[in-house]
Scaffold this active site. Structure first.
Site, short mmCIF file in Angstrom:
data_model
loop_
_atom_site.label_atom_id
_atom_site.label_comp_id
_atom_site.label_asym_id
_atom_site.label_seq_id
_atom_site.Cartn_x
_atom_site.Cartn_y
_atom_site.Cartn_z
N LYS A 51 -0.41 -4.25 3.43
CA LYS A 51 0.92 -4.29 2.81
C LYS A 51 1.56 -2.90 2.89
O LYS A 51 0.87 -1.92 3.18
CB LYS A 51 0.80 -4.75 1.35
CG LYS A 51 -0.05 -3.85 0.48
CD LYS A 51 -0.29 -4.46 -0.90
CE LYS A 51 -1.26 -3.60 -1.69
NZ LYS A 51 -1.58 -4.19 -3.00
N TYR A 273 14.08 26.79 -6.88
CA TYR A 273 15.04 26.39 -7.92
C TYR A 273 14.52 26.71 -9.31
O TYR A 273 13.32 26.51 -9.58
CB TYR A 273 15.36 24.89 -7.82
CG TYR A 273 16.32 24.57 -6.69
CD1 TYR A 273 17.64 25.03 -6.73
CD2 TYR A 273 15.92 23.83 -5.60
CE1 TYR A 273 18.53 24.74 -5.70
CE2 TYR A 273 16.79 23.53 -4.57
CZ TYR A 273 18.10 23.98 -4.63
OH TYR A 273 18.98 23.70 -3.61
C1 LIG Z 1 -3.10 -3.94 -2.86
C2 LIG Z 1 -4.10 -4.95 -3.25
C3 LIG Z 1 -5.44 -4.84 -2.83
C4 LIG Z 1 -5.97 -3.62 -2.10
O1 LIG Z 1 -6.27 -2.65 -3.10
P1 LIG Z 1 -6.87 -1.19 -2.76
O2 LIG Z 1 -7.08 -0.61 -4.09
O3 LIG Z 1 -5.83 -0.47 -1.97
O4 LIG Z 1 -8.12 -1.40 -2.00
C5 LIG Z 1 -6.31 -5.87 -3.15
N1 LIG Z 1 -5.88 -6.95 -3.85
C6 LIG Z 1 -4.62 -7.08 -4.30
C7 LIG Z 1 -4.24 -8.28 -5.07
C8 LIG Z 1 -3.69 -6.08 -4.03
O5 LIG Z 1 -2.43 -6.22 -4.47
#
Ligand SMILES: *Cc1c(COP(=O)(O)O)cnc(C)c1O
Length: 381
Positions: A51, A273
């Site tokens: 994702k 800044y």
């Molecule tokens: C993003 C996600 C993962 C992967 O998690 P990581 O901590 O990056 O390994 C697994 N399951 C679900 C439901 C997620 O949303």
């Protein structure tokens, strides 16, 4: 390092030296490393979580390194289509499920696995015009309480799903849980027992483990059919107290720039800044072209690690939109054009930069901005 996408041009021809490198061979290594952490017998299959454009690495860049995954996991159906367009014909798990009845129109490819997070989605599927019938995974709300069915509603949802399956409207029904505290040593025991109790006796595959669960709670994956690591595939540690190197993970993204200015700053003078850093003595300050508009965290404080000409030094004062200041005291040989690594394999681990900035590696990796050119290294095909 062949260029893969505009606007990357071979180094040296970059109008601005800031660029990221994605090492696909590191992703392949990390995938093998995660597999090795799974139980030998009856090993669960592995969804590679891609994702957010493969956690900011670029789906197209890392996909060849993920050929050995059993499936890909994405957030939404457009991402699933992107996987197909890139030639992935295996299963795709969609964490976000359906957002509206119209989403069922996008169920136009075989081997989709939909996470079901509320009962209306099952009704939408009952009326779906799509010919493809997705497998579905009921999500338990678990101890994270983001989406999914609570314990009281879970079995009713399963019964509703079973009726859809009996009518041939959906495929297999699985059970999915996601932990709130898998990065903690004692973070999953109770949550797992609760989930097991809720799904006890129900048929169908089970999936519970993300990166932290696979690497930190090895026993948990036994007796489940799928695991779902994301972050660790990209070589970042999910734990505050264990580095990626200690876990034998290799960082897949590094962020590189150069010193583009050097300022001699007198004792008592401010840098950046609001003068957030005040020189305690006369010192040389390097100006690096990388700022928050590139995705570097603005709230990274003085002391955040950065590598200049192969020497570890520190950020000074406030990060601005396009640049930041670094301490050149440990690097008297630094000059305009000296190489800088903001994070990655030959610089500070992204987890360390994230921790200094009060955030996590995943936020920095996914937050690299579109104006940063990305080069692909370690292509596996
Ligand atoms: C993003 C996600 C993962 C992967 O998690 P990581 O901590 O990056 O390994 C697994 N399951 C679900 C439901 C997620 O949303």
């Amino acid at each position: 390092m062949p260029p893969v996408n505009a606007p990357y041009r071979p180094e040296g021809l970059l109008a601005r030296p800031l660029h990221a490198r994605v090492d696909a061979s590191a992703v392949a290594h990390n995938l093998a490393r995660l597999r090795a952490a799974l139980p030998d017998s009856d090993a669960p299959r592995l969804w590679a979580t891609v994702k957010a454009d493969a956690y900011g690495h670029g789906l197209a860049r890392v996909l060849p390194a993920l050929r050995d995954a059993d499936g890909l996991a994405v957030l939404h159906l457009d991402e699933a289509r992107a996987c197909r367009q890139l030639g992935w014909n295996g299963p795709v798990l969609i964490y976000g499920g359906l957002y509206s009845p119209a989403d069922t129109l996008l169920l136009d490819t075989p081997d989709l696995h939909l996470v079901i997070t509320h009962a209306a989605q099952l009704q939408w599927l009952a009326q779906s015009p799509a010919r493809e019938r997705p497998a579905i995974w009921l999500r338990f709300a678990g101890d994270i309480h983001h989406t999914g069915f609570c314990a009281d509603d879970y079995r009713a949802a399963f019964e509703q799903a079973r009726q859809l399956a009996a009518r041939g409207l959906v495929g297999e029904i699985g059970h999915l849980n996601h932990y709130a505290r898998a990065d903690e040593a004692d973070g999953v025991g109770q949550a797992d027992a609760y989930f097991r109790e809720v799904v006890r006796g129900l048929p169908g595959p089970v999936s519970t483990s993300n990166s932290a669960a696979v690497l930190g709670h090895a026993g948990l994956a036994a007796g489940t059919q799928w695991v779902r690591p994301g972050l660790a595939l990209y070589g970042a540690s999910p734990f505050a107290d264990r580095s990626a190197a200690q876990l034998a993970l290799r960082p897949a993204m590094s962020l590189h720039s150069q010193v583009v200015g050097i300022q001699r700053v007198r004792a008592g003078a401010g840098v950046g800044y609001s003068g957030a850093f005040v020189a305690p003595a006369t010192m040389d300050v390097g100006i690096v072209t990388c700022g928050y508009a590139d995705g570097y965290p603005r709230h990274a404080p003085t002391g955040t690690p950065v590598m200049v000409a192969g020497v570890r030094t520190r950020l000074l004062g406030r990060v601005s939109m396009d640049m930041m200041a670094v301490d050149l005291d440990p690097i008297p040989q630094a000059a305009i054009g000296s190489p800088v690594t903001l994070w990655g394999a030959d610089g500070p681990p992204v987890e360390e930069v994230a921790m200094a900035a009060g955030t996590i590696a995943a936020q920095l990796l996914t937050g690299l901005s579109a104006r940063v050119p990305v080069a692909l290294a370690g292509a596996t095909r």
